[in-house]
Design a protein around this motif. Structure first.
Motif, PDB file in Angstrom:
ATOM      1  N   ASP A  39       0.857  -1.175   0.000  1.00 20.21           N
ATOM      2  CA  ASP A  39       0.000   0.000   0.000  1.00 20.21           C
ATOM      3  C   ASP A  39       0.898   1.231   0.000  1.00 20.21           C
ATOM      4  O   ASP A  39       2.124   1.121   0.016  1.00 20.21           O
ATOM      5  CB  ASP A  39      -0.978  -0.015   1.179  1.00 20.21           C
ATOM      6  N   SER A  40       0.300   2.394  -0.024  1.00 26.17           N
ATOM      7  CA  SER A  40       1.083   3.626  -0.146  1.00 26.17           C
ATOM      8  C   SER A  40       2.009   3.839   1.045  1.00 26.17           C
ATOM      9  O   SER A  40       3.105   4.382   0.890  1.00 26.17           O
ATOM     10  CB  SER A  40       0.167   4.829  -0.341  1.00 26.17           C
ATOM     11  N   LEU A  41       1.616   3.402   2.223  1.00 22.82           N
ATOM     12  CA  LEU A  41       2.486   3.542   3.394  1.00 22.82           C
ATOM     13  C   LEU A  41       3.724   2.656   3.282  1.00 22.82           C
ATOM     14  O   LEU A  41       4.818   3.057   3.675  1.00 22.82           O
ATOM     15  CB  LEU A  41       1.716   3.225   4.677  1.00 22.82           C
ATOM     16  N   ASP A  42       3.561   1.463   2.728  1.00 22.89           N
ATOM     17  CA  ASP A  42       4.715   0.585   2.488  1.00 22.89           C
ATOM     18  C   ASP A  42       5.684   1.262   1.523  1.00 22.89           C
ATOM     19  O   ASP A  42       6.893   1.262   1.745  1.00 22.89           O
ATOM     20  CB  ASP A  42       4.276  -0.752   1.883  1.00 22.89           C
ATOM     21  N   LEU A  43       5.137   1.838   0.467  1.00 19.73           N
ATOM     22  CA  LEU A  43       5.971   2.503  -0.529  1.00 19.73           C
ATOM     23  C   LEU A  43       6.740   3.664   0.088  1.00 19.73           C
ATOM     24  O   LEU A  43       7.937   3.834  -0.153  1.00 19.73           O
ATOM     25  CB  LEU A  43       5.111   2.988  -1.704  1.00 19.73           C
ATOM     26  N   ILE A  44       6.091   4.449   0.910  1.00 29.74           N
ATOM     27  CA  ILE A  44       6.752   5.579   1.564  1.00 29.74           C
ATOM     28  C   ILE A  44       7.863   5.084   2.487  1.00 29.74           C
ATOM     29  O   ILE A  44       8.961   5.646   2.502  1.00 29.74           O
ATOM     30  CB  ILE A  44       5.725   6.435   2.331  1.00 29.74           C
ATOM     31  N   ALA A  45       7.595   4.037   3.247  1.00 29.45           N
ATOM     32  CA  ALA A  45       8.609   3.500   4.162  1.00 29.45           C
ATOM     33  C   ALA A  45       9.836   3.009   3.396  1.00 29.45           C
ATOM     34  O   ALA A  45      10.980   3.274   3.805  1.00 29.45           O
ATOM     35  CB  ALA A  45       8.018   2.369   5.002  1.00 29.45           C
ATOM     36  N   ILE A  46       9.622   2.328   2.300  1.00 32.64           N
ATOM     37  CA  ILE A  46      10.733   1.831   1.488  1.00 32.64           C
ATOM     38  C   ILE A  46      11.504   3.002   0.888  1.00 32.64           C
ATOM     39  O   ILE A  46      12.736   3.024   0.886  1.00 32.64           O
ATOM     40  CB  ILE A  46      10.218   0.860   0.412  1.00 32.64           C
ATOM     41  N   ALA A  47      10.776   3.990   0.378  1.00 32.71           N
ATOM     42  CA  ALA A  47      11.427   5.162  -0.208  1.00 32.71           C
ATOM     43  C   ALA A  47      12.280   5.893   0.828  1.00 32.71           C
ATOM     44  O   ALA A  47      13.393   6.334   0.522  1.00 32.71           O
ATOM     45  CB  ALA A  47      10.385   6.104  -0.794  1.00 32.71           C
ATOM     46  N   GLN A  48      11.795   6.001   2.057  1.00 33.76           N
ATOM     47  CA  GLN A  48      12.560   6.683   3.103  1.00 33.76           C
ATOM     48  C   GLN A  48      13.874   5.959   3.391  1.00 33.76           C
ATOM     49  O   GLN A  48      14.917   6.592   3.538  1.00 33.76           O
ATOM     50  CB  GLN A  48      11.729   6.795   4.377  1.00 33.76           C
ATOM     51  N   VAL A  49      13.824   4.653   3.469  1.00 32.62           N
ATOM     52  CA  VAL A  49      15.041   3.879   3.733  1.00 32.62           C
ATOM     53  C   VAL A  49      16.034   4.049   2.586  1.00 32.62           C
ATOM     54  O   VAL A  49      17.227   4.274   2.818  1.00 32.62           O
ATOM     55  CB  VAL A  49      14.715   2.385   3.965  1.00 32.62           C
ATOM     56  N   LEU A  50      15.548   3.958   1.358  1.00 32.19           N
ATOM     57  CA  LEU A  50      16.438   4.098   0.203  1.00 32.19           C
ATOM     58  C   LEU A  50      17.016   5.513   0.109  1.00 32.19           C
ATOM     59  O   LEU A  50      18.193   5.677  -0.231  1.00 32.19           O
ATOM     60  CB  LEU A  50      15.699   3.725  -1.078  1.00 32.19           C
ATOM     61  N   GLN A  51      16.208   6.522   0.420  1.00 26.08           N
ATOM     62  CA  GLN A  51      16.715   7.892   0.401  1.00 26.08           C
ATOM     63  C   GLN A  51      17.836   8.080   1.423  1.00 26.08           C
ATOM     64  O   GLN A  51      18.856   8.708   1.123  1.00 26.08           O
ATOM     65  CB  GLN A  51      15.592   8.889   0.695  1.00 26.08           C
ATOM     66  N   ALA A  52      17.655   7.522   2.598  1.00 24.71           N
ATOM     67  CA  ALA A  52      18.681   7.640   3.634  1.00 24.71           C
ATOM     68  C   ALA A  52      19.946   6.881   3.249  1.00 24.71           C
ATOM     69  O   ALA A  52      21.055   7.403   3.385  1.00 24.71           O
ATOM     70  CB  ALA A  52      18.136   7.135   4.968  1.00 24.71           C
ATOM     71  N   LYS A  53      19.784   5.679   2.765  1.00 23.59           N
ATOM     72  CA  LYS A  53      20.948   4.867   2.426  1.00 23.59           C
ATOM     73  C   LYS A  53      21.765   5.466   1.292  1.00 23.59           C
ATOM     74  O   LYS A  53      22.992   5.496   1.333  1.00 23.59           O
ATOM     75  CB  LYS A  53      20.539   3.444   2.057  1.00 23.59           C
ATOM     76  N   TYR A  54      21.075   5.928   0.249  1.00 26.57           N
ATOM     77  CA  TYR A  54      21.762   6.429  -0.935  1.00 26.57           C
ATOM     78  C   TYR A  54      21.927   7.953  -0.938  1.00 26.57           C
ATOM     79  O   TYR A  54      22.399   8.524  -1.915  1.00 26.57           O
ATOM     80  CB  TYR A  54      21.049   5.946  -2.201  1.00 26.57           C
ATOM     81  N   GLN A  55      21.514   8.584   0.149  1.00 25.65           N
ATOM     82  CA  GLN A  55      21.635  10.038   0.306  1.00 25.65           C
ATOM     83  C   GLN A  55      21.076  10.785  -0.898  1.00 25.65           C
ATOM     84  O   GLN A  55      21.745  11.603  -1.528  1.00 25.65           O
ATOM     85  CB  GLN A  55      23.084  10.421   0.581  1.00 25.65           C
ATOM     86  N   ILE A  56      19.829  10.452  -1.207  1.00 27.93           N
ATOM     87  CA  ILE A  56      19.117  11.101  -2.305  1.00 27.93           C
ATOM     88  C   ILE A  56      17.835  11.698  -1.742  1.00 27.93           C
ATOM     89  O   ILE A  56      17.432  11.393  -0.616  1.00 27.93           O
ATOM     90  CB  ILE A  56      18.782  10.109  -3.442  1.00 27.93           C
ATOM     91  N   SER A  57      17.211  12.520  -2.533  1.00 26.20           N
ATOM     92  CA  SER A  57      15.945  13.114  -2.144  1.00 26.20           C
ATOM     93  C   SER A  57      14.945  12.910  -3.277  1.00 26.20           C
ATOM     94  O   SER A  57      15.227  13.252  -4.431  1.00 26.20           O
ATOM     95  CB  SER A  57      16.128  14.606  -1.865  1.00 26.20           C
ATOM     96  N   LEU A  58      13.821  12.336  -2.945  1.00 25.71           N
ATOM     97  CA  LEU A  58      12.752  12.110  -3.913  1.00 25.71           C
ATOM     98  C   LEU A  58      11.537  12.924  -3.493  1.00 25.71           C
ATOM     99  O   LEU A  58      11.157  12.894  -2.318  1.00 25.71           O
ATOM    100  CB  LEU A  58      12.379  10.628  -3.970  1.00 25.71           C
ATOM    101  N   ASP A  59      10.933  13.626  -4.438  1.00 22.86           N
ATOM    102  CA  ASP A  59       9.732  14.378  -4.085  1.00 22.86           C
ATOM    103  C   ASP A  59       8.536  13.423  -4.028  1.00 22.86           C
ATOM    104  O   ASP A  59       8.581  12.317  -4.546  1.00 22.86           O
ATOM    105  CB  ASP A  59       9.495  15.546  -5.041  1.00 22.86           C
ATOM    106  N   ASN A  60       7.487  13.887  -3.399  1.00 23.61           N
ATOM    107  CA  ASN A  60       6.302  13.043  -3.198  1.00 23.61           C
ATOM    108  C   ASN A  60       5.690  12.569  -4.512  1.00 23.61           C
ATOM    109  O   ASN A  60       5.205  11.447  -4.599  1.00 23.61           O
ATOM    110  CB  ASN A  60       5.250  13.786  -2.372  1.00 23.61           C
ATOM    111  N   GLU A  61       5.726  13.423  -5.537  1.00 17.13           N
ATOM    112  CA  GLU A  61       5.158  13.044  -6.824  1.00 17.13           C
ATOM    113  C   GLU A  61       5.949  11.896  -7.460  1.00 17.13           C
ATOM    114  O   GLU A  61       5.371  10.990  -8.059  1.00 17.13           O
ATOM    115  CB  GLU A  61       5.120  14.242  -7.786  1.00 17.13           C
TER     116      GLU A  61
END
Length: 70
Positions: A39-61
């Motif tokens: 669901d969308s919450l799973d996607l957000i959680a995964i995106a947060q982990v990947l952003q932290a690990k790879y030091q990137i920033s993804l916008d909500n869109e």
């Protein structure tokens, strides 16, 4: 191992650890919502982990537009 392979491996581990999805069910073509049942919450959680690990920033869109593991 290419960067793409590394990210894919990380996504597979996240799906297994956070969502209980068996690695054998994950392919680059797998739909996150339709095939893997996220669901969308799973996607957000995964995106947060990947952003932290790879030091990137993804916008909500950009995050909302993700539909497959690829």
């Amino acid at each position: 191992m290419t960067r793409r392979d590394e990210v894919f491996s990380d996504v597979v581990l996240l799906l297994e650890n956070k969502c209980g999805i068996a690695p054998s069910e994950v392919s680059t073509q797998a739909g996150l919502f339709d095939d893997l049942g996220l669901d969308s919450l799973d996607l957000i959680a995964i995106a947060q982990v990947l952003q932290a690990k790879y030091q990137i920033s993804l916008d909500n869109e950009s995050i909302a537009a993700v539909r497959t593991v690829r």
